[in-house]
Design a protein around this motif. Structure first.
Motif, PDB file in Angstrom:
ATOM      1  N   GLN A 170      -5.880  15.662   5.084  1.00  0.00           N
ATOM      2  CA  GLN A 170      -5.777  15.199   3.707  1.00  0.00           C
ATOM      3  C   GLN A 170      -4.780  14.059   3.605  1.00  0.00           C
ATOM      4  N   LEU A 171      -3.991  13.902   4.649  1.00  0.00           N
ATOM      5  CA  LEU A 171      -2.953  12.874   4.666  1.00  0.00           C
ATOM      6  C   LEU A 171      -3.513  11.455   4.580  1.00  0.00           C
ATOM      7  N   PRO A 172      -2.925  10.633   3.715  1.00  0.00           N
ATOM      8  CA  PRO A 172      -3.373   9.242   3.560  1.00  0.00           C
ATOM      9  C   PRO A 172      -2.870   8.363   4.702  1.00  0.00           C
ATOM     10  N   TRP A 173      -3.247   8.698   5.909  1.00  0.00           N
ATOM     11  CA  TRP A 173      -2.813   7.954   7.099  1.00  0.00           C
ATOM     12  C   TRP A 173      -3.199   6.481   7.052  1.00  0.00           C
ATOM     13  N   PHE A 174      -4.328   6.207   6.360  1.00  0.00           N
ATOM     14  CA  PHE A 174      -4.815   4.822   6.316  1.00  0.00           C
ATOM     15  C   PHE A 174      -3.921   3.896   5.500  1.00  0.00           C
ATOM     16  N   ARG A 175      -2.966   4.482   4.752  1.00  0.00           N
ATOM     17  CA  ARG A 175      -2.079   3.628   3.950  1.00  0.00           C
ATOM     18  C   ARG A 175      -0.877   3.164   4.770  1.00  0.00           C
ATOM     19  N   ILE A 176      -0.868   3.566   6.034  1.00  0.00           N
ATOM     20  CA  ILE A 176       0.236   3.169   6.904  1.00  0.00           C
ATOM     21  C   ILE A 176      -0.168   2.025   7.811  1.00  0.00           C
ATOM     22  N   VAL A 177       0.566   0.924   7.719  1.00  0.00           N
ATOM     23  CA  VAL A 177       0.278  -0.243   8.550  1.00  0.00           C
ATOM     24  C   VAL A 177       1.587  -0.661   9.212  1.00  0.00           C
ATOM     25  N   ASN A 178       1.523  -1.609  10.104  1.00  0.00           N
ATOM     26  CA  ASN A 178       2.768  -1.999  10.779  1.00  0.00           C
ATOM     27  C   ASN A 178       3.593  -2.928   9.902  1.00  0.00           C
ATOM     28  N   SER A 179       4.780  -3.227  10.359  1.00  0.00           N
ATOM     29  CA  SER A 179       5.712  -4.029   9.563  1.00  0.00           C
ATOM     30  C   SER A 179       5.202  -5.430   9.269  1.00  0.00           C
ATOM     31  N   LEU A 192      -5.044  -7.631   4.038  1.00  0.00           N
ATOM     32  CA  LEU A 192      -4.433  -6.554   3.279  1.00  0.00           C
ATOM     33  C   LEU A 192      -3.530  -7.096   2.197  1.00  0.00           C
ATOM     34  N   PHE A 193      -3.534  -6.409   1.057  1.00  0.00           N
ATOM     35  CA  PHE A 193      -2.654  -6.795  -0.037  1.00  0.00           C
ATOM     36  C   PHE A 193      -1.385  -6.009   0.163  1.00  0.00           C
ATOM     37  N   TRP A 194      -0.516  -6.580   0.893  1.00  0.00           N
ATOM     38  CA  TRP A 194       0.702  -5.918   1.316  1.00  0.00           C
ATOM     39  C   TRP A 194       1.732  -5.682   0.220  1.00  0.00           C
ATOM     40  N   ARG A 195       1.589  -4.556  -0.466  1.00  0.00           N
ATOM     41  CA  ARG A 195       2.585  -4.207  -1.459  1.00  0.00           C
ATOM     42  C   ARG A 195       3.477  -3.187  -0.768  1.00  0.00           C
ATOM     43  N   GLN A 196       4.562  -3.640  -0.315  1.00  0.00           N
ATOM     44  CA  GLN A 196       5.515  -2.784   0.409  1.00  0.00           C
ATOM     45  C   GLN A 196       5.741  -1.496  -0.370  1.00  0.00           C
ATOM     46  N   CYS A 197       5.967  -0.431   0.335  1.00  0.00           N
ATOM     47  CA  CYS A 197       6.137   0.855  -0.309  1.00  0.00           C
ATOM     48  C   CYS A 197       7.439   0.955  -1.084  1.00  0.00           C
ATOM     49  N   ARG A 198       7.390   0.529  -2.339  1.00  0.00           N
ATOM     50  CA  ARG A 198       8.570   0.649  -3.197  1.00  0.00           C
ATOM     51  C   ARG A 198       8.161   1.513  -4.364  1.00  0.00           C
ATOM     52  N   TRP A 199       7.740   2.702  -4.076  1.00  0.00           N
ATOM     53  CA  TRP A 199       7.317   3.573  -5.168  1.00  0.00           C
ATOM     54  C   TRP A 199       8.380   4.609  -5.377  1.00  0.00           C
ATOM     55  N   PRO A 200       8.505   5.274  -6.489  1.00  0.00           N
ATOM     56  CA  PRO A 200       7.792   4.816  -7.665  1.00  0.00           C
ATOM     57  C   PRO A 200       8.450   3.552  -8.183  1.00  0.00           C
ATOM     58  N   ASP A 201       7.704   2.691  -8.770  1.00  0.00           N
ATOM     59  CA  ASP A 201       8.215   1.408  -9.241  1.00  0.00           C
ATOM     60  C   ASP A 201       9.532   1.582  -9.966  1.00  0.00           C
ATOM     61  N   GLY A 247      -3.280   2.873  -3.432  1.00  0.00           N
ATOM     62  CA  GLY A 247      -3.095   1.482  -3.769  1.00  0.00           C
ATOM     63  C   GLY A 247      -1.840   0.871  -3.185  1.00  0.00           C
ATOM     64  N   ARG A 248      -1.058   1.692  -2.493  1.00  0.00           N
ATOM     65  CA  ARG A 248       0.165   1.175  -1.886  1.00  0.00           C
ATOM     66  C   ARG A 248       0.048   1.281  -0.380  1.00  0.00           C
ATOM     67  N   LEU A 249       0.801   0.443   0.293  1.00  0.00           N
ATOM     68  CA  LEU A 249       0.811   0.472   1.745  1.00  0.00           C
ATOM     69  C   LEU A 249       2.241   0.725   2.174  1.00  0.00           C
ATOM     70  N   GLU A 274      -9.514   1.319  -2.054  1.00  0.00           N
ATOM     71  CA  GLU A 274      -8.339   1.420  -2.915  1.00  0.00           C
ATOM     72  C   GLU A 274      -7.887   0.051  -3.396  1.00  0.00           C
ATOM     73  N   SER A 275      -8.704  -0.948  -3.132  1.00  0.00           N
ATOM     74  CA  SER A 275      -8.347  -2.313  -3.509  1.00  0.00           C
ATOM     75  C   SER A 275      -7.071  -2.778  -2.834  1.00  0.00           C
ATOM     76  N   SER A 276      -6.821  -2.281  -1.633  1.00  0.00           N
ATOM     77  CA  SER A 276      -5.627  -2.695  -0.910  1.00  0.00           C
ATOM     78  C   SER A 276      -5.991  -3.711   0.156  1.00  0.00           C
ATOM     79  N   ALA A 277      -7.279  -4.083   0.181  1.00  0.00           N
ATOM     80  CA  ALA A 277      -7.724  -5.076   1.153  1.00  0.00           C
ATOM     81  C   ALA A 277      -9.070  -5.636   0.724  1.00  0.00           C
TER      82      ALA A 277
END
Length: 97
Positions: A47-56, A88-97, A14-16, A79-82
């Motif tokens: 197994q790597l979530p490569w699809f969660r990586i997008v450009n800046s 894309l629902f660009w939620r910058q990677c600021r995990w964990p919240d 759910g994060r990008l 994943e409801s990220s798009a």
DNA sequence: AAGCTGACGACGT
DNA sequence: CACGTCGCCAGCT
């Protein structure tokens, strides 16, 4: 290298995250292109979530219409990220919240 | 060794 | 918002 994989693996569902950010998290700032190259060589069964990586810019780094683009978008939609339109629902990677 | 090529990024116009 | 520039790094000719 190892760190790169770890960083990508750490992106929760759910994060990008951007290539640059991954490089940064991996302790190798400024090596976004390197990250891209690593991902481009991943085996199809990874197994790597490569699809969660997008450009800046918050966009998929594949030419629209391409197979890869569609594959990545499908994953993100699951994943409801798009949405179907490709936005894309660009939620910058600021995990964990 | 020199140049080319990317699943990149920041910035200016 | 869409290009163009320039900086970037590693791997391949």
């Amino acid at each position: 290298m190892r760190q790169i994989y770890a960083a990508v693996h750490g992106v929760p569902e759910g994060r990008l995250c951007s290539y640059g950010k991954i490089a940064e998290l991996a302790g190798q700032p400024g090596r976004a292109r390197y990250v891209g190259r690593i991902l481009s060589q991943l085996p199809s069964n990874t197994q790597l979530p490569w699809f969660r990586i997008v450009n800046s810019q918050g966009k998929i780094s594949f030419p629209a219409q391409s197979e890869n683009y569609q594959r990545q978008l499908s994953h993100l939609i699951n994943e409801s990220s798009a949405d179907e339109s490709g936005k894309l629902f660009w939620r910058q990677c600021r995990w964990p919240d």
